[in-house]
Scaffold this active site. Structure first.
Site, mmCIF file in Angstrom:
data_model
loop_
_atom_site.group_PDB
_atom_site.id
_atom_site.type_symbol
_atom_site.label_atom_id
_atom_site.label_comp_id
_atom_site.label_asym_id
_atom_site.label_seq_id
_atom_site.Cartn_x
_atom_site.Cartn_y
_atom_site.Cartn_z
ATOM 1 N N ASP A 243 -3.333 -11.730 5.341
ATOM 2 C CA ASP A 243 -3.168 -11.184 3.996
ATOM 3 C C ASP A 243 -2.401 -12.222 3.188
ATOM 4 O O ASP A 243 -1.178 -12.307 3.260
ATOM 5 C CB ASP A 243 -2.422 -9.846 4.058
ATOM 6 C CG ASP A 243 -2.266 -9.236 2.665
ATOM 7 O OD1 ASP A 243 -2.650 -9.905 1.673
ATOM 8 O OD2 ASP A 243 -1.753 -8.108 2.580
ATOM 9 N N LYS B 289 -3.266 -11.639 -6.691
ATOM 10 C CA LYS B 289 -2.198 -12.262 -7.474
ATOM 11 C C LYS B 289 -2.630 -13.589 -8.133
ATOM 12 O O LYS B 289 -3.323 -13.549 -9.137
ATOM 13 C CB LYS B 289 -0.936 -12.376 -6.624
ATOM 14 C CG LYS B 289 -0.487 -10.949 -6.224
ATOM 15 C CD LYS B 289 0.877 -10.761 -5.629
ATOM 16 C CE LYS B 289 1.191 -9.266 -5.556
ATOM 17 N NZ LYS B 289 1.548 -8.730 -4.266
ATOM 18 N N TYR C 121 3.539 -5.553 3.900
ATOM 19 C CA TYR C 121 2.933 -4.707 2.868
ATOM 20 C C TYR C 121 1.531 -5.224 2.595
ATOM 21 O O TYR C 121 1.329 -6.432 2.419
ATOM 22 C CB TYR C 121 3.761 -4.739 1.583
ATOM 23 C CG TYR C 121 3.152 -3.904 0.469
ATOM 24 C CD1 TYR C 121 3.135 -2.506 0.549
ATOM 25 C CD2 TYR C 121 2.578 -4.505 -0.653
ATOM 26 C CE1 TYR C 121 2.566 -1.741 -0.469
ATOM 27 C CE2 TYR C 121 2.017 -3.742 -1.674
ATOM 28 C CZ TYR C 121 2.006 -2.361 -1.569
ATOM 29 O OH TYR C 121 1.439 -1.616 -2.580
HETATM 30 C C1 LIG Z 1 0.871 -7.377 -3.738
HETATM 31 C C2 LIG Z 1 0.322 -7.362 -2.372
HETATM 32 C C3 LIG Z 1 -0.796 -6.588 -2.024
HETATM 33 C C4 LIG Z 1 -1.400 -5.607 -2.969
HETATM 34 O O1 LIG Z 1 -1.947 -6.194 -4.102
HETATM 35 P P1 LIG Z 1 -2.118 -5.307 -5.428
HETATM 36 O O2 LIG Z 1 -2.856 -6.211 -6.351
HETATM 37 O O3 LIG Z 1 -0.749 -4.948 -5.875
HETATM 38 O O4 LIG Z 1 -2.923 -4.116 -5.048
HETATM 39 C C5 LIG Z 1 -1.326 -6.736 -0.762
HETATM 40 N N1 LIG Z 1 -0.783 -7.576 0.129
HETATM 41 C C6 LIG Z 1 0.289 -8.316 -0.158
HETATM 42 C C7 LIG Z 1 0.825 -9.258 0.861
HETATM 43 C C8 LIG Z 1 0.895 -8.210 -1.401
HETATM 44 O O5 LIG Z 1 2.005 -8.908 -1.667
#
Ligand SMILES: *Cc1c(COP(=O)(O)O)cnc(C)c1O
Length: 428
Positions: A239, A267, A144
């Site tokens: 990511d 985050k 994701y």
């Molecule tokens: C949460 C998440 C995102 C998206 O971040 P948001 O602040 O919710 O837009 C992207 N990549 C990973 C791996 C994530 O866990």
């Protein structure tokens, strides 16, 4: 546990917001319950609108590594707020956070702040496309990367089939630019890259998958990824929106000692405020406007209050030498307790864990990719979740999510969690 106020809020929310929430997984659809309505949080606890207490293992889906309402972070936010909440200009807080990030991530020579992980990943891909002058990207099944169109892609079947949209509203034409591969399969990856590298701008990967439940990389997977992308001029994007500052100060790349070309963060770097960031090699990041021609902007990017929260969080992490060791100790204590509970109650559970993230999968087979994660008994997980929730433990309301430990989790609450898990599993 009675929740009449929470129920009323939710009923009203449903009449005002799609599904009653501002992010889908909060609605508890997968576990068939009313969602939790939180009014306050402190340390490892959440308090709902009815005054019930919960030990929290969701931790706002990852950011709250210091626990909720950390006093140092709150004070930093208060101090920043007194100076004003948004300037729309360069401010010292941005410089400080950028400096801390560059110091922790050797692979990040230049960084750009944004307001969410979604913004970070979509911007990183735009830059990678401009840099390579190629259009396609590769992602992994179960990965994701936020909700921008190019990432909402279902895997086709077999090697290198074009993706199909996994959400209405994503044009087929966009989806066709995203190739999807199974996670943890270096051979398939290598085959795709050697056949189609001329079309591929970037490979984006969660170096430890956290969005199909926690799935660490098998030995050789990240190494193959690094080696084959480098050989063919493909931009490798880690990511690390979850793993950055979670697995170590320098994220998964610090743990596995692999240096990506670009990194996305989010985050934890916002300390509970809305922040994302992307960065990488100077040569690539020099493409970004106004230095380069790739456009990317944000009214609230580098917001002083959000930057202050991120800075305070990193300072707190750095303040003790054993921060990550302590976190890991708490996590392995809980994980081994949960394993014992599963064994004593005869339940088939596989627990994946690394650092302070873990997922109990309700299956007896190893979980190393999306296909094996999907073999989990989601009904059983839902039952487990509901029983834990009634006892006052809030775990992610879906089998396919990471559980997070914070430094604020007390030994007492962890032991209670183990005891409740044993009771819950026995009841199932
Ligand atoms: C949460 C998440 C995102 C998206 O971040 P948001 O602040 O919710 O837009 C992207 N990549 C990973 C791996 C994530 O866990």
């Amino acid at each position: 546990m009675r929740r009449p106020h929470s129920h009323n809020y939710f009923m009203k929310a449903v009449s005002l917001m799609p599904g009653g929430v501002n992010s889908p997984v909060r609605a508890f659809k997968a576990v068939g319950d009313d969602p939790i309505v939180v009014t306050r949080a402190k340390g490892d606890r959440l308090y709902d609108a009815d005054g019930n207490r919960y030990i929290d293992y969701c931790m706002s889906w990852g950011p709250m590594i210091l626990g909720h309402g950390n006093i140092k972070v709150l004070n930093a936010i208060r101090k920043a707020v007194r100076g004003g909440t948004s300037f729309g200009t360069l401010c010292p807080y941005e410089v400080r956070l950028a400096e801390l990030i560059a110091h922790a991530y050797r692979s990040i020579e230049l960084v750009r702040m944004v307001s969410s992980g979604t913004e970070a990943t979509m911007s990183a891909v735009r830059v990678a496309r401009a840099y390579t002058k190629r259009d396609r990207i590769v992602k992994f099944e179960g990965g994701y990367h936020g909700h921008s169109d190019q990432f909402l892609i279902k895997a086709g079947s077999g090697l290198a089939t074009l993706g199909t949209p996994s959400s209405p509203g994503v044009p087929e034409a966009f989806a066709s630019l995203t190739l999807t591969l199974p996670y943890n399969d270096p051979d398939t990856l290598q085959r795709l890259i050697s056949e189609r590298w001329r079309e591929i701008a970037a490979v984006i990967v969660e170096p430890v998958a956290g969005n199909m439940g926690v799935v660490p990389p098998v030995p050789g997977f990240l190494e193959t990824l690094r080696e084959s992308t480098a050989r063919h001029g493909i931009v490798l994007i880690f990511d690390e929106v979850i793993t950055g500052l979670r697995l170590s100060l320098s994220g998964a790349q610090g743990v596995f000692r692999i240096s990506p070309d670009m990194t996305t963060l989010g985050k934890i770097i916002g300390g509970g405020m809305p922040v994302g960031a992307y960065g990488g090699k100077k040569e690539i990041m020099d493409m970004v406007s106004p230095e380069g021609a790739v456009y990317q902007a944000g009214t609230l990017s580098g917001n002083p209050v959000a930057m202050a929260a991120g800075i305070a969080t990193i300072k707190e992490i750095n303040s003790g030498p054993e921060f990550y060791k302590d976190l890991e100790k708490k996590t392995s204590h809980l994980v081994s307790g949960l394993k014992d509970a599963a064994r004593l109650t005869g339940k088939a559970i596989t627990i994946n864990s690394i650092g302070s993230m873990f997922t109990p999968f309700f299956t007896d087979g190893a979980v190393c990719d999306l296909a094996s994660a999907m073999r989990s008994d989601t009904k059983l997980y839902a039952g487990f979740f509901r029983r834990m929730f009634e006892k006052g433990v809030y775990m992610p309301p879906s089998q396919f999510e990471a559980h997070f430990m914070s430094i604020a989790h007390s030994a007492h609450d962890i032991d209670r969690t183990i005891k409740y898990a044993y009771e819950a599993l026995r009841e199932l």
